[in-house]
Design an enzyme around this catalytic site. Structure first.
Site, PDB file in Angstrom:
ATOM      1  N   PRO A 314      63.023  38.848   4.495  1.00  0.00           N
ATOM      2  CG  PRO A 314      65.053  39.930   4.953  1.00  0.00           C
ATOM      3  CD  PRO A 314      63.732  39.572   5.561  1.00  0.00           C
ATOM      4  CG  LEU A 315      62.392  34.533   2.754  1.00  0.00           C
ATOM      5  CD1 LEU A 315      60.962  34.034   2.591  1.00  0.00           C
ATOM      6  CD2 LEU A 315      63.200  33.578   3.618  1.00  0.00           C
ATOM      7  CB  CYS A 420      73.960  37.261   4.627  1.00  0.00           C
ATOM      8  SG  CYS A 420      74.147  36.036   3.327  1.00  0.00           S
ATOM      9  CE  LYS A 460      66.107  38.660   8.766  1.00  0.00           C
ATOM     10  NZ  LYS A 460      67.083  37.699   8.208  1.00  0.00           N
ATOM     11  CG  ASN A 558      63.554  35.877  11.624  1.00  0.00           C
ATOM     12  OD1 ASN A 558      64.696  35.767  11.188  1.00  0.00           O
ATOM     13  ND2 ASN A 558      62.553  35.225  11.091  1.00  0.00           N
ATOM     14  CG  ASP A 560      62.812  27.907  14.676  1.00  0.00           C
ATOM     15  OD1 ASP A 560      63.348  27.858  13.552  1.00  0.00           O
ATOM     16  OD2 ASP A 560      63.390  27.606  15.731  1.00  0.00           O
TER      17      ASP A 560
END
Ligand SMILES: Cc1cc2nc3c(=O)[nH]c(=O)nc-3n(C[C@H](O)[C@H](O)[C@H](O)COP(=O)(O)O)c2cc1C
Ligand SMILES: [Zn+2]
Ligand SMILES: [Zn+2]
Length: 717
Positions: A314-315, A420, A460, A558, A560
């Site tokens: 998600p971005l 976040c 997440k 998740n 790199d």
């Protein structure tokens, strides 16, 4: 202006290697990795930490010298992650104007004059065309709702002459939306309208302007006119639903019932818990007084995450629909919406509901290699697209989940954001703040699971809030089994998958993600699979619905990942089920193709330009080809380019593998286009956008989130 095809021919001198091979259909995990012939074997010793090893002949500055831009670039990924960066105190939602409130170019006023958000200017026609005539033949307008008071233009010919800019000449002057779909949802406002209009002579001799439709391409069921009609887009929510939500007229009855129970249960839990911490009797006490919730979670669709399902992260801002569509085309098997905020969803905010839209390619099943181990997974019923929400308090998470699962027909899962880092989210208690509130988090997941019908719930997370205090392992245990008291009474929380970003909140992007910690967590979860079987046997009234995927909680790592080498390495060594890719996909969307083929792909500059062209096309389809849509597309294309231009072609590298954490010294490419695509100057990015979207209007402004990218001296020097 020349079409982009001819530009490409002029600019692209050299040919890239190995990019024309047909795509192989399946991931072969046992395929030996083939490095590009251009680049020799890895020689770690020669590498300078943090600096991309560009071959001497392409360097502009002396070896060892780097520009200020590179030094700031990593740090500024933090800025990019926020919606309103670079100033973290900014509260304005960057997306407000993408739809809804900003559809007609107006911007909502902010309280307290805190609108420090980056400005992109406002874009609209010189004279506004009334909706009543915007999609209809000249002589048969719809009745104008405003009547006498309407200040929109009703004279179509005047509008075409004076109301708008001249047609664009890009895409050969042909409307890319019409070319694909046989019709254009922007109607007369389309900046390519001359390619899909006609003047027809009527029997009485009058000449009428009509929009043409290519009926061989129009899919049945497509709404042919109207602003809300977007071919190929799913999860469009009717405007009335949003109005009803904003007026609190939507009855979220499951949530109401559940929350009433939750209030009482939380009270019981607290009282007993506070009496005497750690006392055995306390748990017994709570158990004795436990009351069943009003209903049980429904059985969930089962998920699958495996080595063959590379996942797009998600971005915010970057992970918009056109970008995800491009990634799916290049091999992404799982996609997530940008993070939406629970509260605005519940208030019917257009901007947040718009984030829930998906492209039809995202509602096809992810790739899947059947094996006997996966219990009752039905790939045909699965889809790629899931949504992510942030919430600071259980009722917001629970109610917004009920609303999402009720109004969106195409949802793989609802993911709760517990990672976040940005202040605006953290300070309210949402995002990564949940990492320090495990009981609250557990209540959220349980509640979301209770109201989501058959849609699985996932989370997440990050390693923890602080660098020196990773808390993910404890949290994972909590998400797998629940607190001991709750486990005994209500079963497991029902979390179907966890993604762990191997960084703390405190950690900035300058330091690498901690894959050894991710590996420890993966091992922990593997050890649970046995335990959960045991638990399922012993839990009082063991309920299959609290153990998603037949008791398997999927685990994704998740951080790199930038190539198939990183990807396979993590699948094999960290033993995660699958890997999620964020920045790597924006810089290099064909990372998914590399994973599929198991080799590096040295994409030529002209091929990379075709991805930019695709983004532009997909943007026009999603946001419209009118003045506003073209410039939304331009804005998000520029955001995309702020990452995309960070790619260093592997043919220019002295050594492999390329690393996402290495910044290039100033360099020139193998041809002019390659050099242009490496520019850090946003004015060059605007030039690139001009190739597809025509000249930017005078009012158009762009201020990159990466401060470093507005550093111009080097690019101009
Ligand atoms: C521009 C940007 C936007 C992001 N937006 C979100 C988001 O909305 N939700 C989320 O959970 N993570 C978000 N992240 C974090 C990524 O999903 C991912 O966890 C992180 O970038 C690490 O992965 P990577 O190293 O592959 O980029 C964002 C990151 C970036 C760079
Ligand atoms: Zn009108
Ligand atoms: Zn059009």
């Amino acid at each position: 202006m020349a079409s982009q095809e001819s530009q490409m021919q002029v600019m692209d001198g050299a040919n890239g290697a190995s990019s024309d091979e047909p795509a192989s259909k399946r991931v072969k995990l046992d395929t030996p990795m083939q490095d590009s012939q251009d680049a020799p074997e890895i020689q770690k010793t020669d590498r300078v930490k943090g600096v991309a090893p560009i071959k001497q002949e392409y360097l502009i500055l002396a070896p060892g010298q780097t520009g200020a831009a590179e030094e700031n670039a990593a740090m500024d990924d933090d800025a990019a992650e926020g919606r309103t960066a670079p100033n973290p105190s900014d509260k304005r939602d960057a997306r407000d104007a993408r739809d809804g409130g900003g559809r007609d170019g107006r911007r909502k006023k902010q309280k307290g004059g805190q609108n420090k958000e980056r400005e992109f200017g406002t874009f609209s026609d010189a004279i506004r065309l009334c909706n009543s005539v915007a999609w209809t033949p000249e002589f048969s307008p719809r009745p104008c709702k405003q009547g006498e008071r309407c200040n929109g233009l009703h004279d179509l010919r005047k509008y075409l002459k004076e109301g708008r800019r001249a047609d664009l000449e890009t895409f050969g002057g042909k409307c890319p939306v019409w070319e694909t779909h046989g019709r254009c949802s922007s109607g007369w406002r389309c900046l390519f309208v001359s390619s899909h209009m006609q003047e027809i002579e009527r029997e009485d001799g009058r000449k009428e302007l009509v929009l043409t439709v290519d009926s061989t391409k129009v899919a049945s069921g497509d709404d042919v006119e109207g602003d809300e009609a977007k071919p190929g887009v799913v999860n469009m929510v009717a405007p009335q639903v949003k109005v009803d939500l904003s007026r609190k007229k939507v009855d979220l009855n499951k949530s109401e019932a559940y929350l009433a129970w939750l209030g009482q249960d939380t009270e019981r839990y607290r009282t007993h818990h506070h009496k005497q911490k750690g006392d055995e009797d306390v748990a017994k006490d709570y158990r004795a007084q436990y009351i069943e919730p009003p209903f049980k979670p429904s059985e969930k669709r089962r998920l699958y995450f495996g080595p063959e399902t590379p996942t797009l992260a998600p971005l915010t801002t970057q992970g918009n629909l056109p970008f995800r569509r491009l990634c799916v085309e290049l091999g992404a098997q799982v996609t997530y919406s940008e993070m939406a905020l629970g509260m605005p969803l519940l208030q019917g905010a257009k901007a947040d509901w718009t984030l829930m839209r998906a492209h039809q390619s995202e509602v096809t099943p992810p790739r899947y290699t059947p094996t006997s181990i996966i219990r009752d997974y039905d790939n045909a019923k699965d889809l790629k697209f899931g949504v992510q929400i942030a919430a600071n308090i259980p009722w917001v998470a629970i109610k917004s989940t009920e609303a999402l699962t009720r109004f969106l027909p195409h949802l793989r899962l609802v993911d709760l954001n517990c990672g976040c880092p940005i202040d605006m989210v953290f300070k309210t208690g949402a995002g990564s703040a949940l990492l320090d509130s495990p009981s609250k988090l557990e209540r959220m997941i349980r509640g979301m699971n209770a109201v989501s019908d058959d849609v699985p719930i996932t989370a997440k997370i990050r390693m923890g809030v602080r660098d020196d205090k990773p808390t993910a392992q404890k949290l994972i245990e909590r998400l797998a089994f629940g607190s001991p008291e709750m486990r005994d009474t209500a079963g497991a929380p029902g979390c179907a998958a966890i993604t762990l970003h191997g960084r703390s909140r405190q950690q900035r992007y300058t330091r690498a993600a901690d894959w050894s910690y991710i590996a420890e967590c993966a091992a922990l979860i593997k050890s649970y699979e046995k335990k959960s079987d045991e638990l399922a046997d012993t839990i009082r009234e063991a309920d299959a619905n609290t153990l998603p995927n037949g008791g398997k909680m999927y685990f994704l790592g998740n951080g790199d990942v930038y190539s198939h080498v990183d990807y396979l390495d993590h699948v094999e060594k960290a033993k995660v089920d699958s890997v999620m890719i964020g920045r790597g996909a924006i810089i290099k969307p064909w990372v998914f193709e590399e994973i599929e083929k198991g080799q590096y792909l040295d994409k030529s500059a002209s091929e990379r330009l075709t991805y930019i062209e695709k983004f532009a096309r997909y943007g026009l389809e999603a946001w419209g080809s009118d003045e506003l849509g073209v410039n939304f597309t331009r804005r998000f294309l520029l955001e995309f380019l702020s990452f995309f231009t960070r790619y260093v072609p592997i043919g220019l590298l002295e050594y492999l593998p390329p690393s996402i954490n290495e910044r290039p010294p100033a360099y020139r490419g193998r041809n002019d286009l390659e050099t242009l695509l490496a520019s850090k100057n946003y004015k060059d990015w605007i030039k690139i956008s001009d190739m597809f979207l025509g000249p930017a209007p005078a009012e158009f402004k762009f201020q990159p989130k990466h401060k470093s990218n507005s550093y111009e001296i080097e690019a101009e020097g």
